[in-house]
Design an enzyme around this catalytic site. Structure first.
Site, PDB file in Angstrom:
ATOM      1  N   TRP A   1       0.833  -1.216   0.000  1.00  0.00           N
ATOM      2  CA  TRP A   1       0.000   0.000   0.000  1.00  0.00           C
ATOM      3  C   TRP A   1       0.861   1.258   0.000  1.00  0.00           C
ATOM      4  O   TRP A   1       1.862   1.313   0.705  1.00  0.00           O
ATOM      5  CB  TRP A   1      -0.863  -0.016   1.271  1.00  0.00           C
ATOM      6  CG  TRP A   1      -1.470   1.302   1.638  1.00  0.00           C
ATOM      7  CD1 TRP A   1      -0.851   2.328   2.304  1.00  0.00           C
ATOM      8  CD2 TRP A   1      -2.799   1.737   1.360  1.00  0.00           C
ATOM      9  NE1 TRP A   1      -1.730   3.382   2.463  1.00  0.00           N
ATOM     10  CE2 TRP A   1      -2.940   3.042   1.890  1.00  0.00           C
ATOM     11  CE3 TRP A   1      -3.897   1.149   0.717  1.00  0.00           C
ATOM     12  CZ2 TRP A   1      -4.117   3.774   1.804  1.00  0.00           C
ATOM     13  CZ3 TRP A   1      -5.068   1.875   0.631  1.00  0.00           C
ATOM     14  CH2 TRP A   1      -5.178   3.168   1.170  1.00  0.00           C
TER      15      TRP A   1
ATOM     16  N   ASN B   1       0.125   5.707   0.308  1.00  0.00           N
ATOM     17  CA  ASN B   1      -0.683   6.912   0.157  1.00  0.00           C
ATOM     18  C   ASN B   1       0.263   8.103  -0.003  1.00  0.00           C
ATOM     19  O   ASN B   1       1.109   8.032  -0.910  1.00  0.00           O
ATOM     20  CB  ASN B   1      -1.790   7.054   1.205  1.00  0.00           C
ATOM     21  CG  ASN B   1      -1.396   7.014   2.643  1.00  0.00           C
ATOM     22  OD1 ASN B   1      -1.097   5.958   3.174  1.00  0.00           O
ATOM     23  ND2 ASN B   1      -1.408   8.132   3.332  1.00  0.00           N
ATOM     24  N   ASP B   2       0.134   9.150   0.762  1.00  0.00           N
ATOM     25  CA  ASP B   2       0.822  10.416   0.471  1.00  0.00           C
ATOM     26  C   ASP B   2       2.278  10.295   0.002  1.00  0.00           C
ATOM     27  O   ASP B   2       3.060   9.574   0.611  1.00  0.00           O
ATOM     28  CB  ASP B   2       0.901  11.272   1.735  1.00  0.00           C
ATOM     29  CG  ASP B   2      -0.390  11.359   2.488  1.00  0.00           C
ATOM     30  OD1 ASP B   2      -1.392  10.787   2.065  1.00  0.00           O
ATOM     31  OD2 ASP B   2      -0.381  12.016   3.549  1.00  0.00           O
TER      32      ASP B   2
ATOM     33  N   GLN C   1       4.041   7.237   2.140  1.00  0.00           N
ATOM     34  CA  GLN C   1       3.357   6.500   3.194  1.00  0.00           C
ATOM     35  C   GLN C   1       3.170   5.071   2.704  1.00  0.00           C
ATOM     36  O   GLN C   1       2.606   4.849   1.613  1.00  0.00           O
ATOM     37  CB  GLN C   1       1.996   7.137   3.479  1.00  0.00           C
ATOM     38  CG  GLN C   1       2.102   8.455   4.203  1.00  0.00           C
ATOM     39  CD  GLN C   1       2.529   8.273   5.644  1.00  0.00           C
ATOM     40  OE1 GLN C   1       1.729   7.942   6.502  1.00  0.00           O
ATOM     41  NE2 GLN C   1       3.810   8.454   5.914  1.00  0.00           N
TER      42      GLN C   1
ATOM     43  N   PHE D   1       4.320   8.972  10.023  1.00  0.00           N
ATOM     44  CA  PHE D   1       3.340   9.649   9.181  1.00  0.00           C
ATOM     45  C   PHE D   1       4.043  10.615   8.221  1.00  0.00           C
ATOM     46  O   PHE D   1       5.250  10.717   8.191  1.00  0.00           O
ATOM     47  CB  PHE D   1       2.314  10.374  10.058  1.00  0.00           C
ATOM     48  CG  PHE D   1       1.085   9.539  10.360  1.00  0.00           C
ATOM     49  CD1 PHE D   1       1.111   8.152  10.289  1.00  0.00           C
ATOM     50  CD2 PHE D   1      -0.121  10.144  10.711  1.00  0.00           C
ATOM     51  CE1 PHE D   1      -0.021   7.388  10.558  1.00  0.00           C
ATOM     52  CE2 PHE D   1      -1.269   9.390  10.979  1.00  0.00           C
ATOM     53  CZ  PHE D   1      -1.216   8.012  10.902  1.00  0.00           C
ATOM     54  N   SER D   2       3.223  11.354   7.467  1.00  0.00           N
ATOM     55  CA  SER D   2       3.766  12.159   6.373  1.00  0.00           C
ATOM     56  C   SER D   2       4.727  13.253   6.829  1.00  0.00           C
ATOM     57  O   SER D   2       4.640  13.754   7.958  1.00  0.00           O
ATOM     58  CB  SER D   2       2.616  12.785   5.594  1.00  0.00           C
ATOM     59  OG  SER D   2       2.027  11.783   4.808  1.00  0.00           O
TER      60      SER D   2
ATOM     61  N   ARG E   1       0.342  17.510  12.344  1.00  0.00           N
ATOM     62  CA  ARG E   1       1.125  16.600  11.510  1.00  0.00           C
ATOM     63  C   ARG E   1       1.493  17.161  10.137  1.00  0.00           C
ATOM     64  O   ARG E   1       1.110  18.249   9.765  1.00  0.00           O
ATOM     65  CB  ARG E   1       0.357  15.292  11.318  1.00  0.00           C
ATOM     66  CG  ARG E   1      -1.001  15.432  10.627  1.00  0.00           C
ATOM     67  CD  ARG E   1      -1.585  14.020  10.427  1.00  0.00           C
ATOM     68  NE  ARG E   1      -2.932  14.057   9.918  1.00  0.00           N
ATOM     69  CZ  ARG E   1      -4.037  14.074  10.650  1.00  0.00           C
ATOM     70  NH1 ARG E   1      -3.946  14.061  11.978  1.00  0.00           N
ATOM     71  NH2 ARG E   1      -5.220  14.094  10.089  1.00  0.00           N
ATOM     72  N   ASP E   2       2.229  16.319   9.428  1.00  0.00           N
ATOM     73  CA  ASP E   2       2.605  16.523   8.024  1.00  0.00           C
ATOM     74  C   ASP E   2       3.501  17.743   7.826  1.00  0.00           C
ATOM     75  O   ASP E   2       3.208  18.648   7.033  1.00  0.00           O
ATOM     76  CB  ASP E   2       1.341  16.634   7.142  1.00  0.00           C
ATOM     77  CG  ASP E   2       0.372  15.474   7.366  1.00  0.00           C
ATOM     78  OD1 ASP E   2       0.829  14.427   7.869  1.00  0.00           O
ATOM     79  OD2 ASP E   2      -0.827  15.614   7.056  1.00  0.00           O
TER      80      ASP E   2
ATOM     81  N   GLU F   1      -4.678  18.821   6.383  1.00  0.00           N
ATOM     82  CA  GLU F   1      -3.583  17.865   6.247  1.00  0.00           C
ATOM     83  C   GLU F   1      -2.599  18.357   5.178  1.00  0.00           C
ATOM     84  O   GLU F   1      -2.952  19.135   4.288  1.00  0.00           O
ATOM     85  CB  GLU F   1      -4.114  16.484   5.827  1.00  0.00           C
ATOM     86  CG  GLU F   1      -5.055  15.853   6.850  1.00  0.00           C
ATOM     87  CD  GLU F   1      -5.485  14.439   6.508  1.00  0.00           C
ATOM     88  OE1 GLU F   1      -5.558  13.613   7.434  1.00  0.00           O
ATOM     89  OE2 GLU F   1      -5.768  14.145   5.327  1.00  0.00           O
TER      90      GLU F   1
HETATM   91  C1  FRU Z   1      -3.177  12.321   4.486  1.00  0.00           C
HETATM   92  C2  FRU Z   1      -2.822  11.631   5.798  1.00  0.00           C
HETATM   93  C3  FRU Z   1      -1.833  12.485   6.577  1.00  0.00           C
HETATM   94  C4  FRU Z   1      -1.144  11.480   7.441  1.00  0.00           C
HETATM   95  C5  FRU Z   1      -1.095  10.261   6.549  1.00  0.00           C
HETATM   96  C6  FRU Z   1      -1.221   8.947   7.256  1.00  0.00           C
HETATM   97  O1  FRU Z   1      -3.603  11.461   3.498  1.00  0.00           O
HETATM   98  O2  FRU Z   1      -3.991  11.391   6.542  1.00  0.00           O
HETATM   99  O3  FRU Z   1      -2.416  13.549   7.273  1.00  0.00           O
HETATM  100  O4  FRU Z   1       0.126  11.898   7.846  1.00  0.00           O
HETATM  101  O5  FRU Z   1      -2.146  10.402   5.603  1.00  0.00           O
HETATM  102  O6  FRU Z   1      -0.963   7.869   6.394  1.00  0.00           O
END
Ligand code: FRU
Length: 455
Positions: free
Chosen positions: A21, A23-24, A40, A79-80, A148-149, A200
């Site tokens: 998987w 994501n970001d 991610q 996390f991101s 975060r991020d 985010e």
């Molecule tokens: C955005 C998010 C971020 C977080 C990450 C977790 O898509 O929710 O805010 O850091 O994904 O996987």
């Protein structure tokens, strides 16, 4: 391993993990001729305790996959976050002749009762492959749940770096000379925001137009009922070295992409151009997409620009870097050349372009009678894998043009992801589609001119 894959949907120019998987996009940074992409990541094709995937490229279209850069630890999931190339070794992590790459990420720790603690940590690498976490982590301790991020950027006034962080319903700015000690310098929001959702993945950077500098704040709005899950908003304004001041030109949410598959996008640090990359999916249905061993892909890197439009004033525009990879445009006789191509359609007035396969599945896009650019994927392919994906809301998208009259639509189609750019990218739609069989035919309703190019 999951068996949910319907057929091989893996795109060629859009980044995917070898398996598992994503994501970001995280830690996007250009250093010593290489673009680094972190993401991610969880090793199974579903979201889990987050790691940072890592890949490098010299052209942003072909990627070398590297070992996982960061794995969860006692401070939590990774996390991101972002990365910078600390060329002057202000952090002190470097060694003679080896300036460090320094990454800043959110340490996310789940706590009792569905709560979480989010704080910021850093890690560095001298070889661009192996990362060492800083023993003094977290560098920005907190007890907060939504904090975060972190996106690092060079501070032109104070020198050193600033970081912009999402904090629930606003962003916060901090500054540092050494990436370890941080001082809070400002906030933006919630005033001035018109979109719903938890904030985010912010980013802040300058773009110039006619010699004038304008700062752009990107903000991804976490999915909820009202915004139908996950889109990226932008604001324009200025940055005085401490905080962002919005120019207040917009009175409604303005998104960088009118499609539903461009989220958490941020830009590369230190690159010769302002390059944006997002996650080409949507939290609402990401887990159910029928791709098998991998789940999730990135958008094409997009070169951002500011465009002065007749109907919308200053707008964010852009073009995908893949434009450089496609060969010369050829007139199109109606037959599509495989599953990776760029289609250019020029016309004026209403037009509907359709891509279809032998099963009668059709992806439509064009300009409607109200001068809106649209994409309709309601009949484009498999959509029974997720009840939301099939809903009208996610199937038919339209956004008003900032121009009148003649238009040019440029569609990059890559197996299961397509990106449509209109009017210098001032309207863009990134969409995933899962046709059971490849599209073989392209047709126009109103006689507009079509050309095609291949890699
Ligand atoms: C955005 C998010 C971020 C977080 C990450 C977790 O898509 O929710 O805010 O850091 O994904 O996987």
């Amino acid at each position: 391993m999951s068996t949910k894959g319907l057929r091989d949907f893996r795109p060629q120019l859009h980044f995917t993990p070898s398996a598992g998987w994503i994501n970001d996009p995280n830690g996007l940074v250009y250093a010593e001729g290489k673009y680094h992409l972190f993401a991610q990541y969880y090793p199974e094709p579903f979201w889990g305790p987050m790691h940072w995937y890592h890949a490098v490229s010299t052209d942003l279209l072909h990627w070398e996959h590297l070992p996982v850069a960061l794995a969860p630890d006692e401070l939590g999931f990774i996390f991101s976050g972002s990365a910078v190339y600390d060329r002057e070794n202000r952090s002190g992590f470097g060694q003679e002749g080896s300036p460090p790459l320094v990454a800043m990420y959110t340490s996310h720790k789940n706590q009792e009762g569905n709560r979480a603690q989010e704080q910021q940590s850093i890690a560095y690498s001298l070889d661009g492959v192996r990362f060492t976490k800083y023993p003094g982590n977290p560098v920005l301790p907190s007890a907060r749940q939504d904090f975060r991020d972190p996106k690092l950027f060079p501070n032109p006034v104070r020198k050193g770096w600033s970081v912009v962080l999402a904090a629930g319903d606003h962003v916060e700015f901090y500054a540092s000379q050494d990436l370890k000690r941080w001082e809070k310098t400002g906030e933006f929001g919630p005033q001035g925001n018109y979109s719903q959702g938890v904030w985010e993945c912010p980013d802040l950077f300058p773009l110039t137009i006619d010699g004038r500098e304008v700062w752009v704040l990107l903000l991804s709005m976490g999915g909820n009922e009202e915004n139908h899950g996950a889109r990226t908003q932008y604001f324009t304004g200025s940055f005085d070295g401490d905080t962002f001041t919005c120019d207040g030109r917009f009175t409604q949410p303005e998104f960088i992409d009118a499609g539903f598959d461009n989220y958490a996008g941020v830009t590369f640090s230190g690159a010769p151009e302002r390059l944006l990359m997002g996650w080409a999916c949507n939290w609402t249905y990401a887990h159910n997409t029928p791709t098998g061993e991998y789940c999730g892909q990135m958008t094409l890197p997009r070169v951002l620009s500011l465009v002065d439009t007749p109907l919308g004033g200053l707008r964010l525009g852009g073009a995908p870097v893949s434009d450089r990879a496609f060969g010369p445009a050829q007139p199109l006789d109606g037959t599509l050349p495989g599953e990776l191509f760029k289609l250019t359609v020029t016309g004026s007035g209403a037009e509907s372009v359709s891509l279809s396969n032998e099963k009668g599945q059709v992806l439509r896009f064009g300009v409607d009678g109200n001068n809106q650019v649209f994409v309709d994927r309601s009949q484009a392919g498999a959509n029974g894998f997720d009840e939301n994906f099939a809903r009208d809301w996610y199937s038919r998208m339209a956004a008003p043009r900032f121009y009148q009259g003649d238009w040019k639509l440029e569609l990059t189609f890559d197996h299961s992801v397509c990106e449509l750019f209109a009017d210098q990218g001032t309207r863009a739609f990134t969409q995933v589609v899962y046709p059971d069989q490849p599209y073989t035919r392209a047709a126009v309703e109103n006689g507009s001119r079509m050309t095609v190019s291949v890699v």
